[in-house]
Scaffold this motif. Sequence first.
Motif, PDB file in Angstrom:
ATOM      1  N   LEU A 188      45.220 -29.206  30.424  1.00  0.00           N
ATOM      2  CA  LEU A 188      45.725 -28.496  28.936  1.00  0.00           C
ATOM      3  C   LEU A 188      47.043 -27.654  30.267  1.00  0.00           C
ATOM      4  CD1 LEU A 188      43.456 -27.191  26.016  1.00  0.00           C
ATOM      5  CD2 LEU A 188      45.723 -26.159  26.803  1.00  0.00           C
ATOM      6  N   GLN A 189      47.748 -27.524  29.242  1.00  0.00           N
ATOM      7  CA  GLN A 189      49.023 -26.143  29.686  1.00  0.00           C
ATOM      8  C   GLN A 189      48.669 -25.447  28.065  1.00  0.00           C
ATOM      9  OE1 GLN A 189      51.914 -28.509  31.093  1.00  0.00           O
ATOM     10  NE2 GLN A 189      51.114 -29.247  32.756  1.00  0.00           N
ATOM     11  N   THR A 221      44.378 -26.453  20.565  1.00  0.00           N
ATOM     12  CA  THR A 221      44.099 -26.761  21.602  1.00  0.00           C
ATOM     13  C   THR A 221      43.043 -27.529  22.086  1.00  0.00           C
ATOM     14  OG1 THR A 221      46.582 -26.528  21.427  1.00  0.00           O
ATOM     15  CG2 THR A 221      45.808 -28.324  23.163  1.00  0.00           C
ATOM     16  N   ALA A 222      42.230 -27.054  22.152  1.00  0.00           N
ATOM     17  CA  ALA A 222      40.889 -27.166  23.537  1.00  0.00           C
ATOM     18  C   ALA A 222      39.782 -27.919  22.970  1.00  0.00           C
ATOM     19  CB  ALA A 222      40.095 -26.088  24.242  1.00  0.00           C
ATOM     20  N   ARG A 223      39.755 -27.399  21.197  1.00  0.00           N
ATOM     21  CA  ARG A 223      38.436 -28.391  20.419  1.00  0.00           C
ATOM     22  C   ARG A 223      39.219 -29.093  19.735  1.00  0.00           C
ATOM     23  NH1 ARG A 223      39.312 -24.403  17.072  1.00  0.00           N
ATOM     24  NH2 ARG A 223      40.336 -26.022  15.459  1.00  0.00           N
ATOM     25  N   ASP A 224      40.615 -29.776  19.740  1.00  0.00           N
ATOM     26  CA  ASP A 224      40.985 -30.960  19.043  1.00  0.00           C
ATOM     27  C   ASP A 224      40.724 -31.851  20.067  1.00  0.00           C
ATOM     28  OD1 ASP A 224      40.815 -30.285  17.046  1.00  0.00           O
ATOM     29  OD2 ASP A 224      42.769 -30.237  16.435  1.00  0.00           O
ATOM     30  N   LEU A 266      48.823 -33.860  22.704  1.00  0.00           N
ATOM     31  CA  LEU A 266      48.268 -33.056  21.493  1.00  0.00           C
ATOM     32  C   LEU A 266      48.858 -31.670  22.034  1.00  0.00           C
ATOM     33  CD1 LEU A 266      46.011 -32.707  19.352  1.00  0.00           C
ATOM     34  CD2 LEU A 266      45.065 -32.123  21.417  1.00  0.00           C
ATOM     35  N   ALA A 267      49.404 -30.527  20.818  1.00  0.00           N
ATOM     36  CA  ALA A 267      49.672 -29.604  20.913  1.00  0.00           C
ATOM     37  C   ALA A 267      50.104 -29.007  20.221  1.00  0.00           C
ATOM     38  CB  ALA A 267      51.251 -30.166  21.353  1.00  0.00           C
ATOM     39  N   HIS A 279      52.464 -21.347  23.533  1.00  0.00           N
ATOM     40  CA  HIS A 279      52.022 -22.710  23.245  1.00  0.00           C
ATOM     41  C   HIS A 279      50.942 -23.327  24.010  1.00  0.00           C
ATOM     42  CE1 HIS A 279      56.077 -23.391  21.260  1.00  0.00           C
ATOM     43  NE2 HIS A 279      56.430 -22.308  22.077  1.00  0.00           N
ATOM     44  N   ALA A 280      50.179 -23.724  23.369  1.00  0.00           N
ATOM     45  CA  ALA A 280      49.415 -25.177  24.038  1.00  0.00           C
ATOM     46  C   ALA A 280      49.488 -26.417  23.624  1.00  0.00           C
ATOM     47  CB  ALA A 280      47.890 -25.110  23.900  1.00  0.00           C
ATOM     48  N   GLY A 281      49.474 -27.220  24.835  1.00  0.00           N
ATOM     49  CA  GLY A 281      49.724 -29.088  24.794  1.00  0.00           C
ATOM     50  C   GLY A 281      48.484 -29.568  26.176  1.00  0.00           C
ATOM     51  N   VAL A 282      48.415 -31.009  25.955  1.00  0.00           N
ATOM     52  CA  VAL A 282      47.677 -31.106  27.034  1.00  0.00           C
ATOM     53  C   VAL A 282      48.044 -33.177  26.591  1.00  0.00           C
ATOM     54  CG1 VAL A 282      45.973 -31.949  25.684  1.00  0.00           C
ATOM     55  CG2 VAL A 282      46.107 -32.858  27.947  1.00  0.00           C
ATOM     56  N   ARG A 283      48.257 -34.363  27.218  1.00  0.00           N
ATOM     57  CA  ARG A 283      48.900 -35.259  27.251  1.00  0.00           C
ATOM     58  C   ARG A 283      48.013 -36.112  28.038  1.00  0.00           C
ATOM     59  NH1 ARG A 283      54.053 -36.318  25.681  1.00  0.00           N
ATOM     60  NH2 ARG A 283      55.623 -34.863  25.661  1.00  0.00           N
TER      61      ARG A 283
END
Length: 261
Positions: free
Chosen positions: A105-106, A77-80, A63-64, A125-129
């Motif tokens: 979350l990065q 990103t945090a909301r999703d 998710l990014a 950018h913000a993303g998480v796996r």
Amino acid sequence: MWIPANRAPSPHAATEAAICTFTTAAWLSVHGINLAPMSTEITVRGSFSAFHPAERGTARVALAYEGPEMDPVYQRTARDFEQLKSEVGALRNSGAVTWWSADELQTWSNRPWNKDGKLLPLVHHAGVRLEVKFRDFKALSLWVGQATRDVEGFRLDGVQWALTSKRRASLIAQARTRAVKDAVERAQQYADALGLGKVRPVSVADAGMLQEGLHPVSDNEAAYMRANSSGGSDVELVPNHIEVSALVDARFSVEIPFIPH
């Protein structure tokens, strides 16, 4: 035993020949001549493969988002991310999911270059796996399809298909047993072709380990995913069967009896 041409065979000729043979064998044994049967060595590789439907599917998800300002990118990103975690939690409670995990979350920023070599403004950018293991493959397809439709930053990187640990251990044990039986059958076929008797096992090992300095050939478990459209925004994830295989090397001997002349 030699009999002159002008002399009839003695009625005790068979007994005399047996005594002669025994005496010869005893003499050879006393003088250190080994009369043990000779043997032929046969080395073969046995193999067996079995296929079984996948029992687990682990979805690898990213998710990014990116944009010119960090705060809205991070918040979206945090909301999703929270939405996805809530959905996965519900699936876990229903039994469709057996396990899941997520990274932290990065966030990061960079300044890209355009095709003319000009440095462009900063991009944030913000993303998480996430990894989510499903036992219910229909629920997996529905969840991926819904997330693909509703969450813009959602991306499925792949699905790792697997068996349960108990099933895999059972199938590996069966495959090894069948591989050994295959080795025995192969060796006996070679012995039969040579006109020899029944083979006798000398040694058996994982493939590649009968010779010093060699390493075992690993058993491979492979499965592949096919993703097809199933109408609307749903995605049907269809696992192929998983192959469980075993390879063994085995050495056998076949005795060739000593026949005195």
